[in-house]
Design a protein around this motif. Sequence first.
Motif, short mmCIF file in Angstrom:
data_model
loop_
_atom_site.label_atom_id
_atom_site.label_comp_id
_atom_site.label_asym_id
_atom_site.label_seq_id
_atom_site.Cartn_x
_atom_site.Cartn_y
_atom_site.Cartn_z
N LYS A 265 3.30 11.08 -4.03
CA LYS A 265 2.83 11.49 -2.70
C LYS A 265 3.93 11.17 -1.69
O LYS A 265 4.23 10.01 -1.44
CB LYS A 265 1.56 10.73 -2.33
CG LYS A 265 1.14 10.84 -0.87
CD LYS A 265 0.71 12.25 -0.50
CE LYS A 265 0.30 12.32 0.97
NZ LYS A 265 1.48 12.29 1.88
N ARG B 121 0.80 7.17 -6.31
CA ARG B 121 -0.59 7.62 -6.54
C ARG B 121 -1.27 6.70 -7.56
O ARG B 121 -1.84 7.16 -8.56
CB ARG B 121 -0.60 9.07 -7.02
CG ARG B 121 -0.06 10.05 -5.97
CD ARG B 121 -0.39 11.48 -6.34
NE ARG B 121 -1.81 11.69 -6.36
CZ ARG B 121 -2.50 12.47 -5.52
NH1 ARG B 121 -1.86 13.12 -4.57
NH2 ARG B 121 -3.78 12.59 -5.63
N GLU C 152 0.83 -1.20 0.00
CA GLU C 152 0.00 0.00 0.00
C GLU C 152 0.87 1.26 0.00
O GLU C 152 0.51 2.28 -0.59
CB GLU C 152 -0.93 0.01 1.21
CG GLU C 152 -2.04 -1.03 1.15
CD GLU C 152 -1.53 -2.45 1.37
OE1 GLU C 152 -0.41 -2.62 1.88
OE2 GLU C 152 -2.24 -3.40 0.99
N ASP D 186 -3.96 5.29 -7.53
CA ASP D 186 -5.40 5.48 -7.72
C ASP D 186 -5.75 6.66 -8.63
O ASP D 186 -6.91 6.83 -8.99
CB ASP D 186 -6.09 5.68 -6.37
CG ASP D 186 -6.07 4.41 -5.52
OD1 ASP D 186 -5.92 3.31 -6.12
OD2 ASP D 186 -6.19 4.51 -4.29
N SER E 285 0.61 3.98 -2.83
CA SER E 285 0.24 5.33 -2.41
C SER E 285 1.27 6.36 -2.87
O SER E 285 0.93 7.45 -3.33
CB SER E 285 0.10 5.37 -0.89
OG SER E 285 0.12 6.69 -0.42
#
Length: 287
Positions: free
Chosen positions: A106, A74, A67, A76, A71
């Motif tokens: 990020k 990014r 994750e 998503d 993350s």
Amino acid sequence: MRTEMRFDLEISPLDLDQTLGCGQTFRWHRSADGAWSGPLGRHSVTISMSGRRLEVEAFPGGRGVREFVASHLRADDDIRSIQRILAKDPVLKRGLAHVKGLRIVKTDEWECLVSFVLATYANIPRITKMIETLSSRFGSPIAPGVRAFPTHAQLSAVSKAELAECGLGYRAGYVRELCETVDEGVIEDMKKLPYNDLRERLKELPGVGDKVADCVSLFGFGRLESFPIDVWMERALARLYHQKGTYGKLRSFAVRRFGQYAGYAQEYLYFNERLKAGDGACVFSDE
DNA sequence: GCCCAGGAGTGTG
DNA sequence: CACACTCATGGG
């Protein structure tokens, strides 16, 4: 027991060279075979692309690493949707296909804040060196030859004389003041603020002006509507949009024009402007 | 050696 | 609000 961990991620489109090599983040380094390595939190991570799959090696492994990497990149973000919106701008439209894989990253809020305060009036090689110096001297070891960026507590414990020997120049004073005015609680509070309030709050911090506040909003706090403007962006805006003026004037132009994904527009234009200065190649033009 | 860098802070008109 | 000046330094 500390063991290595391997896994794949589906992140597409993704261009590691464009994403990790364009000054958003300073601790990744590229191997000759095209793989990128760097510390991510408490893990030393190496990533490489195999087709549209991202292959990840992490040491040590552990829950949450998957994750964490997703993350950071990014995963998503719906790039196609973002580009569809930015394509309303005719200048961007012509070059978007060439930067599909360039994603905003990020990063950790504290590391991002200190990094971009250090970045003031320095070039990327020097910024990288300053951050490596701080990490190697004051950060926690996470793998052979790899240390994490120093935490707030670790950096706060460094003496003034010790910090002055890290080649930071006048930025050393900002770092010390940052340690005194920011802690984890302050950062947690800032996470809750809407973008404009976050921006103003950041600008209250020592060494943080318009540009650093926008970089930290964008990369550290993930606010995609941020539009940082440095000398490269001034050139890009003048060349491609014939816009000149103060920071506030240029920023309001960009916000009106690029809207909620101004940060992606900015990174595309920034990448392009540096590319152009490097070898003359150019993705975007105004013709 | 020269030029410039992912600028900010402060003072002045 | 808009400029002007200073800050300190190393990589290209």
